[in-house]
Write an enzyme that holds these catalytic residues in place. Structure first.
Site, PDB file in Angstrom:
ATOM      1  N   TYR A 233       0.851  -1.204   0.000  1.00  0.00           N
ATOM      2  CA  TYR A 233       0.000   0.000   0.000  1.00  0.00           C
ATOM      3  C   TYR A 233       0.885   1.253   0.000  1.00  0.00           C
ATOM      4  O   TYR A 233       0.696   2.167  -0.810  1.00  0.00           O
ATOM      5  CB  TYR A 233      -0.908  -0.032   1.231  1.00  0.00           C
ATOM      6  CG  TYR A 233      -1.625   1.262   1.513  1.00  0.00           C
ATOM      7  CD1 TYR A 233      -2.692   1.674   0.724  1.00  0.00           C
ATOM      8  CD2 TYR A 233      -1.240   2.083   2.579  1.00  0.00           C
ATOM      9  CE1 TYR A 233      -3.360   2.864   0.987  1.00  0.00           C
ATOM     10  CE2 TYR A 233      -1.889   3.278   2.846  1.00  0.00           C
ATOM     11  CZ  TYR A 233      -2.949   3.660   2.053  1.00  0.00           C
ATOM     12  OH  TYR A 233      -3.597   4.855   2.309  1.00  0.00           O
TER      13      TYR A 233
ATOM     14  N   LYS B   3       1.201   4.322  -2.740  1.00  0.00           N
ATOM     15  CA  LYS B   3       0.910   5.715  -2.385  1.00  0.00           C
ATOM     16  C   LYS B   3       2.090   6.623  -2.743  1.00  0.00           C
ATOM     17  O   LYS B   3       1.914   7.783  -3.107  1.00  0.00           O
ATOM     18  CB  LYS B   3       0.568   5.812  -0.891  1.00  0.00           C
ATOM     19  CG  LYS B   3      -0.756   5.170  -0.527  1.00  0.00           C
ATOM     20  CD  LYS B   3      -1.942   6.010  -0.946  1.00  0.00           C
ATOM     21  CE  LYS B   3      -2.845   5.396  -1.939  1.00  0.00           C
ATOM     22  NZ  LYS B   3      -4.006   6.229  -2.286  1.00  0.00           N
TER      23      LYS B   3
HETATM   24  N1  LIG Z   1      -8.597   6.853   5.974  1.00  0.00           N
HETATM   25  C1  LIG Z   1      -7.330   7.080   6.272  1.00  0.00           C
HETATM   26  O1  LIG Z   1      -6.912   7.035   7.437  1.00  0.00           O
HETATM   27  C2  LIG Z   1      -6.351   7.431   5.182  1.00  0.00           C
HETATM   28  C3  LIG Z   1      -5.043   7.801   5.548  1.00  0.00           C
HETATM   29  C4  LIG Z   1      -4.159   8.145   4.541  1.00  0.00           C
HETATM   30  C5  LIG Z   1      -4.559   8.144   3.220  1.00  0.00           C
HETATM   31  N2  LIG Z   1      -5.825   7.769   2.893  1.00  0.00           N
HETATM   32  C6  LIG Z   1      -6.181   7.736   1.488  1.00  0.00           C
HETATM   33  O2  LIG Z   1      -7.467   8.309   1.313  1.00  0.00           O
HETATM   34  C7  LIG Z   1      -8.170   7.645   0.270  1.00  0.00           C
HETATM   35  C8  LIG Z   1      -9.528   7.154   0.740  1.00  0.00           C
HETATM   36  O3  LIG Z   1      -9.420   6.541   1.959  1.00  0.00           O
HETATM   37  P1  LIG Z   1     -10.393   5.467   2.624  1.00  0.00           P
HETATM   38  O4  LIG Z   1     -10.336   4.214   1.797  1.00  0.00           O
HETATM   39  O5  LIG Z   1     -10.056   5.405   4.034  1.00  0.00           O
HETATM   40  O6  LIG Z   1     -11.825   5.959   2.577  1.00  0.00           O
HETATM   41  P2  LIG Z   1     -12.859   6.484   1.538  1.00  0.00           P
HETATM   42  O7  LIG Z   1     -12.588   7.923   1.319  1.00  0.00           O
HETATM   43  O8  LIG Z   1     -14.110   6.058   2.133  1.00  0.00           O
HETATM   44  O9  LIG Z   1     -12.556   5.681   0.151  1.00  0.00           O
HETATM   45  C9  LIG Z   1     -13.159   4.619  -0.247  1.00  0.00           C
HETATM   46  C10 LIG Z   1     -13.959   5.022  -1.488  1.00  0.00           C
HETATM   47  O10 LIG Z   1     -13.385   4.422  -2.606  1.00  0.00           O
HETATM   48  C11 LIG Z   1     -14.342   3.550  -3.214  1.00  0.00           C
HETATM   49  N3  LIG Z   1     -13.649   2.370  -3.706  1.00  0.00           N
HETATM   50  C12 LIG Z   1     -12.821   1.553  -3.037  1.00  0.00           C
HETATM   51  N4  LIG Z   1     -12.423   0.545  -3.826  1.00  0.00           N
HETATM   52  C13 LIG Z   1     -13.011   0.742  -5.030  1.00  0.00           C
HETATM   53  C14 LIG Z   1     -13.017   0.037  -6.257  1.00  0.00           C
HETATM   54  N5  LIG Z   1     -12.345  -1.106  -6.422  1.00  0.00           N
HETATM   55  N6  LIG Z   1     -13.738   0.528  -7.283  1.00  0.00           N
HETATM   56  C15 LIG Z   1     -14.467   1.657  -7.136  1.00  0.00           C
HETATM   57  N7  LIG Z   1     -14.501   2.366  -6.010  1.00  0.00           N
HETATM   58  C16 LIG Z   1     -13.796   1.912  -4.963  1.00  0.00           C
HETATM   59  C17 LIG Z   1     -15.346   3.227  -2.103  1.00  0.00           C
HETATM   60  O11 LIG Z   1     -16.627   2.968  -2.634  1.00  0.00           O
HETATM   61  P3  LIG Z   1     -17.261   1.509  -2.861  1.00  0.00           P
HETATM   62  O12 LIG Z   1     -16.861   0.671  -1.690  1.00  0.00           O
HETATM   63  O13 LIG Z   1     -18.714   1.803  -2.942  1.00  0.00           O
HETATM   64  O14 LIG Z   1     -16.693   1.033  -4.160  1.00  0.00           O
HETATM   65  C18 LIG Z   1     -15.383   4.557  -1.348  1.00  0.00           C
HETATM   66  O15 LIG Z   1     -16.251   5.445  -1.991  1.00  0.00           O
HETATM   67  C19 LIG Z   1      -7.282   6.509  -0.209  1.00  0.00           C
HETATM   68  O16 LIG Z   1      -6.590   6.923  -1.353  1.00  0.00           O
HETATM   69  C20 LIG Z   1      -6.317   6.309   0.946  1.00  0.00           C
HETATM   70  O17 LIG Z   1      -5.074   5.826   0.512  1.00  0.00           O
HETATM   71  C21 LIG Z   1      -6.736   7.411   3.855  1.00  0.00           C
END
Ligand SMILES: NC(=O)c1ccc[n+]([C@@H]2O[C@H](COP(=O)([O-])OP(=O)(O)OC[C@H]3O[C@@H](n4cnc5c(N)ncnc54)[C@H](OP(=O)(O)O)[C@@H]3O)[C@@H](O)[C@H]2O)c1
Length: 268
Positions: free
Chosen positions: A159, A163
């Site tokens: 991961y 990133k």
């Molecule tokens: N949360 C943290 O602590 C954190 C920290 C550092 C960086 N980030 C970065 O922030 C971003 C989002 O983070 P998050 O995952 O925590 O939460 P999020 O913002 O809820 O992201 C997940 C979103 O991506 C969609 N998604 C996931 N896999 C998918 C797929 N295969 N096809 C289409 N849509 C997909 C999900 O929708 P569906 O499930 O409906 O498809 C949901 O809308 C990521 O790039 C992550 O690396 C997060």
């Protein structure tokens, strides 16, 4: 008098890949508030429709929902076929897969899914839609990255590496496209209270761990920084932690701290 929107200068329509919740949904709300129509992409149609309905009612903008698995090698074609004549003026790539655990436990399927969603699809979408923005002489691209991409991060090694890819690509394009009317930025988030993060059941790594941010804080800070810097770390606490880890400590310690924190957070 309503202040002049900063993001509307890029055009009328924003696309958010990974928009059904969390940081992606927060970007969608923030962009709609600025008056942009939206193309919302995710796998769960129901969740997407809920977000779209709320946005339309609150801001009176138009939305298109595209149900698409971004791991699909044909994701670009699926999206292109769903929007036909609509130009994408602003693109946020937010979706990511983050397998947690020892690298040797990952299956071939884990490897393909993670590189598909985190590298191959954003690469193709940015090349296609970003390329069209450059040809038109305006637009913006946001790549959501992570503090995990600043050094090797044990137990989330793959991961973290994906990133780093997103951040480095965005920074290079920031330079290439800045004189072509297209702003690019890598939004490097720390721990953020998205449903994904909360469901992963994280423990606190230490008393000094930076505060967990809200998705709205991350998205709003990113829109303020867009056009000014190639990448930024979201939140003051995360910036201080990053300064200590990457400017003060030897690299070896930074990598060890990151691995230890991940081990503690996920109790491995
Ligand atoms: N949360 C943290 O602590 C954190 C920290 C550092 C960086 N980030 C970065 O922030 C971003 C989002 O983070 P998050 O995952 O925590 O939460 P999020 O913002 O809820 O992201 C997940 C979103 O991506 C969609 N998604 C996931 N896999 C998918 C797929 N295969 N096809 C289409 N849509 C997909 C999900 O929708 P569906 O499930 O409906 O498809 C949901 O809308 C990521 O790039 C992550 O690396 C997060």
């Amino acid at each position: 008098m309503r202040r002049k929107s900063k993001v509307i200068q890029y055009g009328k329509t924003a696309m958010v890949a990974g928009a059904s919740e969390g940081i992606g949904a927060a970007f969608a709300f923030a962009l709609a508030k600025e008056g942009m129509d939206l193309i919302l992409i995710a796998r769960r149609q129901e969740k997407l429709s809920e977000v779209a309905e709320k946005i339309e009612n609150q801001f009176g903008v138009k939305t298109i929902c595209i149900q698409c698995d971004l791991a699909d090698a044909n994701a670009l074609e699926i999206i292109e076929n769903s929007i036909t004549e609509t130009e994408v003026d602003f693109m946020v790539y937010n979706a990511a897969v983050s397998p947690i655990g020892p690298f040797t436990n990952l299956t071939q399927e884990n490897l393909d899914l993670t590189t598909g969603v985190n590298i191959q699809t954003p690469l193709r979408l940015i090349h296609h839609f970003g390329g069209k923005m450059v040809a038109r002489g305006k637009g913006a691209v946001v790549v959501v990255s992570s503090l995990a991409g600043f050094q090797g991060s044990g137990f989330i090694s793959l991961y973290g590496a994906t990133k780093a890819f997103g951040r480095i690509l965005a920074e290079g394009l920031w330079y290439e496209w800045r004189d072509r009317g297209v702003d690019v930025i890598a939004c490097c988030a720390g721990a953020t209270a998205t449903p994904n993060y909360i469901n992963s059941n994280p423990a606190k790594s230490s008393l000094f761990a930076p505060r967990v941010q809200s998705p709205e804080e991350v998205a709003n800070e990113c829109l303020r920084k867009l056009g000014k810097v190639p990448s930024f770390i979201s939140g003051r606490g995360n910036r201080i932690a990053s300064f200590l880890m990457h400017r003060i400590l030897p690299r070896r310690f930074a990598v060890m701290i990151m691995g230890e924190n991940t081990r503690k957070i996920y109790q491995m």
